[in-house]
Motif scaffolding. Structure first.
Motif, PDB file in Angstrom:
ATOM      1  N   ALA A  74     -37.270  21.587  88.251  1.00 28.39           N
ATOM      2  CA  ALA A  74     -37.190  20.325  88.646  1.00 28.39           C
ATOM      3  C   ALA A  74     -35.586  19.797  88.363  1.00 28.39           C
ATOM      4  O   ALA A  74     -35.096  18.732  88.850  1.00 28.39           O
ATOM      5  CB  ALA A  74     -38.302  19.301  87.809  1.00 28.39           C
ATOM      6  N   GLN A  75     -35.258  20.235  87.291  1.00 27.01           N
ATOM      7  CA  GLN A  75     -33.888  19.861  86.437  1.00 27.01           C
ATOM      8  C   GLN A  75     -32.642  20.499  86.914  1.00 27.01           C
ATOM      9  O   GLN A  75     -31.740  20.002  87.268  1.00 27.01           O
ATOM     10  CB  GLN A  75     -34.003  19.476  85.032  1.00 27.01           C
ATOM     11  N   ALA A  76     -33.045  21.988  86.931  1.00 24.06           N
ATOM     12  CA  ALA A  76     -31.922  22.758  87.322  1.00 24.06           C
ATOM     13  C   ALA A  76     -31.665  23.187  88.653  1.00 24.06           C
ATOM     14  O   ALA A  76     -30.968  23.642  89.150  1.00 24.06           O
ATOM     15  CB  ALA A  76     -31.893  24.190  86.354  1.00 24.06           C
ATOM     16  N   GLY A  77     -32.913  22.712  89.465  1.00 19.29           N
ATOM     17  CA  GLY A  77     -32.895  23.200  90.845  1.00 19.29           C
ATOM     18  C   GLY A  77     -32.871  24.518  91.094  1.00 19.29           C
ATOM     19  O   GLY A  77     -32.450  24.844  92.133  1.00 19.29           O
ATOM     20  N   ILE A  78     -33.185  25.586  90.357  1.00 15.43           N
ATOM     21  CA  ILE A  78     -33.396  26.978  90.458  1.00 15.43           C
ATOM     22  C   ILE A  78     -34.646  27.340  91.717  1.00 15.43           C
ATOM     23  O   ILE A  78     -35.768  26.749  91.291  1.00 15.43           O
ATOM     24  CB  ILE A  78     -33.878  27.733  89.341  1.00 15.43           C
ATOM     25  N   GLU A  79     -34.276  27.928  92.604  1.00 20.38           N
ATOM     26  CA  GLU A  79     -35.246  28.439  93.650  1.00 20.38           C
ATOM     27  C   GLU A  79     -35.534  29.840  93.535  1.00 20.38           C
ATOM     28  O   GLU A  79     -36.251  30.465  94.499  1.00 20.38           O
ATOM     29  CB  GLU A  79     -34.571  27.920  94.883  1.00 20.38           C
ATOM     30  N   GLN A  80     -34.955  30.662  92.520  1.00 16.96           N
ATOM     31  CA  GLN A  80     -35.447  32.246  92.427  1.00 16.96           C
ATOM     32  C   GLN A  80     -35.562  32.498  91.107  1.00 16.96           C
ATOM     33  O   GLN A  80     -34.805  32.317  89.958  1.00 16.96           O
ATOM     34  CB  GLN A  80     -33.933  33.079  92.977  1.00 16.96           C
ATOM     35  N   TYR A  81     -36.600  33.529  90.909  1.00 16.02           N
ATOM     36  CA  TYR A  81     -37.111  33.594  89.588  1.00 16.02           C
ATOM     37  C   TYR A  81     -37.638  35.091  89.264  1.00 16.02           C
ATOM     38  O   TYR A  81     -38.044  35.562  90.096  1.00 16.02           O
ATOM     39  CB  TYR A  81     -38.327  32.888  89.182  1.00 16.02           C
ATOM     40  N   LEU A  82     -36.925  35.957  88.466  1.00 15.18           N
ATOM     41  CA  LEU A  82     -37.247  37.212  88.071  1.00 15.18           C
ATOM     42  C   LEU A  82     -38.004  37.234  86.677  1.00 15.18           C
ATOM     43  O   LEU A  82     -37.416  36.964  85.754  1.00 15.18           O
ATOM     44  CB  LEU A  82     -36.032  37.897  87.893  1.00 15.18           C
ATOM     45  N   ILE A 101     -43.158  22.352  92.400  1.00 20.89           N
ATOM     46  CA  ILE A 101     -41.985  21.611  92.524  1.00 20.89           C
ATOM     47  C   ILE A 101     -41.116  21.704  93.617  1.00 20.89           C
ATOM     48  O   ILE A 101     -40.804  20.930  94.235  1.00 20.89           O
ATOM     49  CB  ILE A 101     -41.474  21.433  91.131  1.00 20.89           C
ATOM     50  N   ARG A 102     -40.922  23.056  93.890  1.00 17.01           N
ATOM     51  CA  ARG A 102     -39.850  23.458  94.879  1.00 17.01           C
ATOM     52  C   ARG A 102     -40.777  24.487  95.687  1.00 17.01           C
ATOM     53  O   ARG A 102     -40.474  25.748  95.361  1.00 17.01           O
ATOM     54  CB  ARG A 102     -38.730  23.924  94.545  1.00 17.01           C
ATOM     55  N   PRO A 103     -41.428  24.354  96.948  1.00 15.75           N
ATOM     56  CA  PRO A 103     -42.256  25.089  97.479  1.00 15.75           C
ATOM     57  C   PRO A 103     -41.594  26.182  98.050  1.00 15.75           C
ATOM     58  O   PRO A 103     -42.071  27.422  98.308  1.00 15.75           O
ATOM     59  CB  PRO A 103     -42.899  24.306  98.688  1.00 15.75           C
ATOM     60  N   GLU A 104     -40.126  26.151  98.278  1.00 21.58           N
ATOM     61  CA  GLU A 104     -39.171  27.274  98.801  1.00 21.58           C
ATOM     62  C   GLU A 104     -39.037  28.394  97.685  1.00 21.58           C
ATOM     63  O   GLU A 104     -38.467  29.176  97.968  1.00 21.58           O
ATOM     64  CB  GLU A 104     -37.895  26.732  99.437  1.00 21.58           C
TER      65      GLU A 104
END
Length: 277
Positions: A74-82, A101-104
């Motif tokens: 939500a705050q940092a806008g990250i869309e990729q997670y490891l 929060i970010r479906p993509e």
């Protein structure tokens, strides 16, 4: 041989050794899950002789994970997670929180526990933006060159790397060097989240931490180091720490006012998030 808990399916995934404790299954047992065996529950029973509220370690860790996911999405806008050492699927897994929060968002889980792999593959079968790979998270080159990791995540864009509840199971003293390899591979704007068992170096609490460490390390699980603040902070390298820095898990942006005091056990696990400039 230990038997599955009553609620667990009679078919055990191939490769699962029910006679040896598993880090993932011990964690599951601490969260009152059903995917564990008697040998896993015995680890907690041993630690409970010196720390009756040992389950609080797992709950503090889990609560931080959920808050970290919300912040990063939500705050940092990250869309990729490891997510390294993701453990057995429960409610509010990383992909569920961030994709709400970010479906993509794309999430890659890494684990080497056969039960984790089997459960996660079944759970993620119909989620094209989430995958799991088998690998040793303490061999960063192995993970960073994994074909699925490279295909699913774009390392020219920010990535959130999770070592939440994992590094205290690394018994070596070269944790900062291990993490440097991961950090060096992250692009600018990426984040690293760590939660780790903690020796507060305070009378009473330090003794408790050392007693828990002794029980964990000499249990069928064989790992669980309680490191000092300086030792844990060193694993972030030169990353810029997100406020409030490295603090007790429960003090990292709690959801509301604290109405009950923390148990001594919950004072023995810290967490923080660092950002790569």
């Amino acid at each position: 041989m230990s038997q599955p808990s009553a609620a667990y399916p009679s078919v055990v995934p191939v490769g699962v050794d029910t006679a040896r404790a598993s880090i993932a299954r011990v964690y599951d047992a601490a969260l009152n899950g059903k995917d564990n065996f008697e040998v896993d529950r015995e680890v907690l029973a041993q630690v409970r002789t010196v720390a009756p509220q040992v389950n609080d370690l797992a709950w503090a860790n889990r609560d931080f994970l959920i808050r970290a996911c919300r912040f990063l999405a939500a705050q940092a806008g990250i869309e990729q997670y490891l997510d390294l050492g993701s453990g057995l699927p429960t409610a509010e897994n990383t992909h569920q929180v961030v994709q709400r929060i970010r479906p993509e968002s794309r999430v890659v889980y890494v684990d080497n526990d056969p039960m984790v792999l089997a459960h996660a593959r079944a759970l993620l079968e119909e989620n094209p933006r989430t995958s799991i790979v088998s690998g040793d998270i303490f061999r960063p080159h192995e993970i960073l060159t994994n074909p699925t990791v490279r295909a699913e995540l774009d390392f020219t864009r920010p990535v959130a790397l999770f070592q939440i509840g994992t590094l205290h199971h690394y018994l070596g003293d070269d944790g900062p060097a291990l993490m440097r390899t991961y950090i060096d591979a992250l692009p600018s704007g990426s984040y690293l989240a760590i939660a780790h068992f903690y020796d507060p170096e305070e009378p009473g609490l330090s003794e408790l931490a050392r007693k828990m460490e002794d029980k964990f390390v000499h249990s069928p699980m064989g790992s669980g180091r309680f490191r000092t603040r300086a030792q844990i902070q060193a694993m972030f390298g030169d990353l810029e720490m997100v406020e409030p820095g490295l603090v007790l898990c429960d003090d990292w942006w709690p959801d509301g006012p604290r109405l009950t005091p923390l148990s001594d056990v919950r004072r023995c696990i810290v967490a923080g998030i660092g950002r790569k400039r």
